[in-house]
Design a protein around this motif. Sequence first.
Motif, mmCIF file in Angstrom:
data_model
loop_
_atom_site.group_PDB
_atom_site.id
_atom_site.type_symbol
_atom_site.label_atom_id
_atom_site.label_comp_id
_atom_site.label_asym_id
_atom_site.label_seq_id
_atom_site.Cartn_x
_atom_site.Cartn_y
_atom_site.Cartn_z
ATOM 1 N N ASP A 197 12.163 -11.824 -13.658
ATOM 2 C CA ASP A 197 12.728 -12.905 -12.874
ATOM 3 C C ASP A 197 14.206 -12.772 -12.775
ATOM 4 O OD1 ASP A 197 10.321 -13.659 -12.055
ATOM 5 O OD2 ASP A 197 10.199 -15.374 -13.211
ATOM 6 N N ALA A 209 16.749 -12.288 -9.567
ATOM 7 C CA ALA A 209 17.534 -13.227 -9.230
ATOM 8 C C ALA A 209 18.988 -12.565 -9.153
ATOM 9 C CB ALA A 209 17.922 -14.090 -10.349
ATOM 10 N N SER A 255 15.669 -15.086 -5.550
ATOM 11 C CA SER A 255 15.264 -16.124 -6.359
ATOM 12 C C SER A 255 15.105 -17.310 -5.253
ATOM 13 C CB SER A 255 15.974 -16.567 -7.362
ATOM 14 O OG SER A 255 17.352 -16.690 -6.928
ATOM 15 N N ALA A 299 12.806 -15.524 -3.036
ATOM 16 C CA ALA A 299 11.986 -14.847 -4.417
ATOM 17 C C ALA A 299 10.955 -13.965 -3.642
ATOM 18 C CB ALA A 299 11.415 -15.768 -5.194
#
Length: 151
Positions: A21, A25, A30, A34
Amino acid sequence: MSLIIRAVTRQDYDQWLPLWDGYNAFYGRSGPTALAPEITGMTWQRFFDAYEPMHGLVAEDNGRLLGLTHYLFHRSTTAIEPSCYLQDLFTSEAARGKGVGSALIHGVYERAKLAGSPRVYWQTHETNLTAQRLYDKVAERSGFIVYRKIF
């Protein structure tokens, strides 16, 4: 630090996911942009499918994952041996500047050699100057420019 570079295992998911993640990002994927959860799910599954050319390594220190890299092997029209594309590389904020990224890249180099691949390559965004300082130490710039069209 007692850093170990090893293949990702199914038990790593809970520590791998925040790194994944964070990587996404960093590249603007994100919130509303995302990746869809099914993409993350499929990516994770591919690491454990013997028929997939995609692989994952993690950097571990005392049971804690500090970084990840994903790479894949593919054919080329200019060589008989497979090429190795290092697709993703990310380290936790706390691990930056401590050799984790370099160790992960060298881990991919080792796996590429074992697979008979004489070439590892990757790309980064032109604004990622911090990463480029590392990359300039462990590889050479090819001079190629990447073009793409997204549908």
